[in-house]
Design a protein around this motif. Structure first.
Motif, short mmCIF file in Angstrom:
data_model
loop_
_atom_site.label_atom_id
_atom_site.label_comp_id
_atom_site.label_asym_id
_atom_site.label_seq_id
_atom_site.Cartn_x
_atom_site.Cartn_y
_atom_site.Cartn_z
N VAL A 6 0.86 -1.17 0.00
CA VAL A 6 0.00 0.00 0.00
C VAL A 6 0.90 1.23 0.00
O VAL A 6 1.53 1.54 1.01
N GLY A 7 0.98 1.88 -1.14
CA GLY A 7 1.87 3.01 -1.30
C GLY A 7 1.49 4.21 -0.45
O GLY A 7 0.32 4.40 -0.11
N GLY A 8 2.49 4.98 -0.13
CA GLY A 8 2.26 6.20 0.64
C GLY A 8 1.36 7.18 -0.08
O GLY A 8 0.69 8.00 0.54
N SER A 9 1.29 7.08 -1.41
CA SER A 9 0.42 7.97 -2.17
C SER A 9 -1.05 7.73 -1.84
O SER A 9 -1.86 8.66 -1.87
N LEU A 10 -1.39 6.50 -1.51
CA LEU A 10 -2.78 6.21 -1.12
C LEU A 10 -3.11 6.89 0.19
O LEU A 10 -4.21 7.44 0.36
N GLU A 11 -2.15 6.91 1.10
CA GLU A 11 -2.35 7.61 2.37
C GLU A 11 -2.56 9.10 2.12
O GLU A 11 -3.47 9.73 2.67
N LYS A 12 -1.74 9.67 1.24
CA LYS A 12 -1.83 11.11 0.94
C LYS A 12 -3.11 11.47 0.20
O LYS A 12 -3.58 12.59 0.29
N SER A 13 -3.67 10.51 -0.54
CA SER A 13 -4.87 10.78 -1.34
C SER A 13 -6.11 10.99 -0.49
O SER A 13 -7.10 11.52 -0.95
N GLY A 14 -6.06 10.53 0.75
CA GLY A 14 -7.22 10.65 1.62
C GLY A 14 -8.17 9.46 1.53
O GLY A 14 -9.18 9.42 2.22
N ASP A 15 -7.87 8.48 0.68
CA ASP A 15 -8.76 7.33 0.50
C ASP A 15 -8.25 6.07 1.18
O ASP A 15 -8.78 4.99 0.96
N LEU A 127 10.26 -8.93 1.22
CA LEU A 127 9.40 -9.66 2.16
C LEU A 127 8.66 -10.78 1.44
O LEU A 127 8.59 -11.91 1.94
N THR A 128 8.13 -10.50 0.25
CA THR A 128 7.41 -11.51 -0.53
C THR A 128 8.30 -12.71 -0.79
O THR A 128 7.87 -13.86 -0.63
N ALA A 129 9.55 -12.45 -1.16
CA ALA A 129 10.49 -13.54 -1.42
C ALA A 129 10.80 -14.33 -0.15
O ALA A 129 10.80 -15.56 -0.16
N HIS A 130 11.05 -13.63 0.94
CA HIS A 130 11.43 -14.32 2.17
C HIS A 130 10.29 -15.10 2.80
O HIS A 130 10.53 -16.06 3.54
N LEU A 131 9.07 -14.72 2.50
CA LEU A 131 7.92 -15.47 3.01
C LEU A 131 7.43 -16.50 2.00
O LEU A 131 6.50 -17.24 2.28
N ASP A 132 8.07 -16.52 0.84
CA ASP A 132 7.65 -17.41 -0.25
C ASP A 132 6.17 -17.23 -0.54
O ASP A 132 5.43 -18.20 -0.75
N ALA A 133 5.72 -15.97 -0.57
CA ALA A 133 4.33 -15.65 -0.86
C ALA A 133 4.05 -15.88 -2.34
O ALA A 133 4.95 -15.75 -3.18
N GLU A 134 2.83 -16.21 -2.65
CA GLU A 134 2.50 -16.56 -4.04
C GLU A 134 2.34 -15.36 -4.96
O GLU A 134 2.42 -15.51 -6.18
N GLN A 135 2.11 -14.17 -4.40
CA GLN A 135 1.87 -13.01 -5.25
C GLN A 135 2.16 -11.72 -4.49
O GLN A 135 1.98 -11.65 -3.28
N LEU A 136 2.61 -10.71 -5.24
CA LEU A 136 2.81 -9.36 -4.71
C LEU A 136 1.97 -8.41 -5.55
O LEU A 136 2.17 -8.29 -6.76
N VAL A 137 1.03 -7.73 -4.90
CA VAL A 137 0.21 -6.72 -5.56
C VAL A 137 0.74 -5.36 -5.14
O VAL A 137 0.82 -5.06 -3.94
N MET A 138 1.13 -4.56 -6.12
CA MET A 138 1.64 -3.21 -5.87
C MET A 138 0.52 -2.22 -6.18
O MET A 138 0.07 -2.14 -7.32
N LEU A 139 0.06 -1.49 -5.18
CA LEU A 139 -0.97 -0.48 -5.40
C LEU A 139 -0.29 0.86 -5.65
O LEU A 139 0.49 1.34 -4.82
N LYS A 140 -0.59 1.45 -6.79
CA LYS A 140 0.04 2.71 -7.19
C LYS A 140 -1.02 3.65 -7.76
O LYS A 140 -1.81 3.25 -8.61
N LEU A 141 -1.02 4.88 -7.29
CA LEU A 141 -1.91 5.89 -7.86
C LEU A 141 -1.38 6.44 -9.17
O LEU A 141 -2.13 6.96 -9.98
#
Length: 183
Positions: A6-15, A127-141
């Motif tokens: 969750v990018g910092g831009s989402l925090e700044k957007s107010g949403d 973190l995704t690699a070290h947890l061997d997570a199946e997917q990384l979703v990058m939220l970007k405005l």
């Protein structure tokens, strides 16, 4: 397990609060939220410009900015649990978790240089690699061409410079989304 940055831009957007409510209602399975540094990281950038301190100090302060953002997200999503140590995950039962990066583990990871070339984007990949997570979703405005590859997105300033290299090294499944379109 999946990771969403969750990018910092989402925090700044107010949403941020609205997005977290949608996330809680719609995201099924186990998810780890990686916070950006947001306004807290902006303060680090300003302080470094003013005081001219070194990159390692700025990097440490930016990681602490992510930890502050983690507390903010947890206050807005109280059903989610904060964690910092990977060993804590085994004892947590919540579906939604928030990573509060542990400063020493980030600073002492040899693959993570202490510079602004590495932001919360690359830490999410790490973190995704070290947890061997199946997917990384990058939220970007930031607007971007969906056909651009990670290197092109990095060159355009949408992702940090180290991100494409880490994703390639760890063979990560990465999806880039605008927060309004996901989940």
């Amino acid at each position: 397990m999946k990771v969403v940055k969750v990018g910092g831009s989402l925090e700044k957007s107010g949403d941020l609060s609205g997005w977290l409510q949608r996330f809680q209602q719609r995201a099924s399975g186990r998810w780890i939220i990686v916070p950006g540094g947001g306004v807290f990281a902006d303060q680090v950038r300003e302080a470094q410009q003013r005081w001219q301190f070194d990159e390692r100090t700025a990097h440490a302060m930016a990681v602490l900015a992510m930890a502050q953002s983690a507390w903010l997200i947890q206050a807005l999503l109280p059903e989610a649990a904060l964690f910092s140590d990977f060993d804590q995950l085994n004892g947590l039962t919540q579906a939604h978790l928030i990573w509060q990066p542990e400063l020493d583990s980030v600073l002492n990871a040899p693959e993570l240089p202490a510079s602004w070339h590495l932001t919360s984007d690359s830490l999410a990949a790490w973190l995704t690699a070290h947890l061997d997570a199946e997917q990384l979703v990058m939220l970007k405005l930031a607007e971007h061409d969906p056909w651009q590859n990670l290197t092109e997105l990095s060159n355009a300033g949408v992702l940090d410079p180290l991100f494409p290299e880490l994703c390639q090294r760890y063979h990560l499944n990465v999806i880039l989304r605008h927060p309004a379109n996901w989940p």
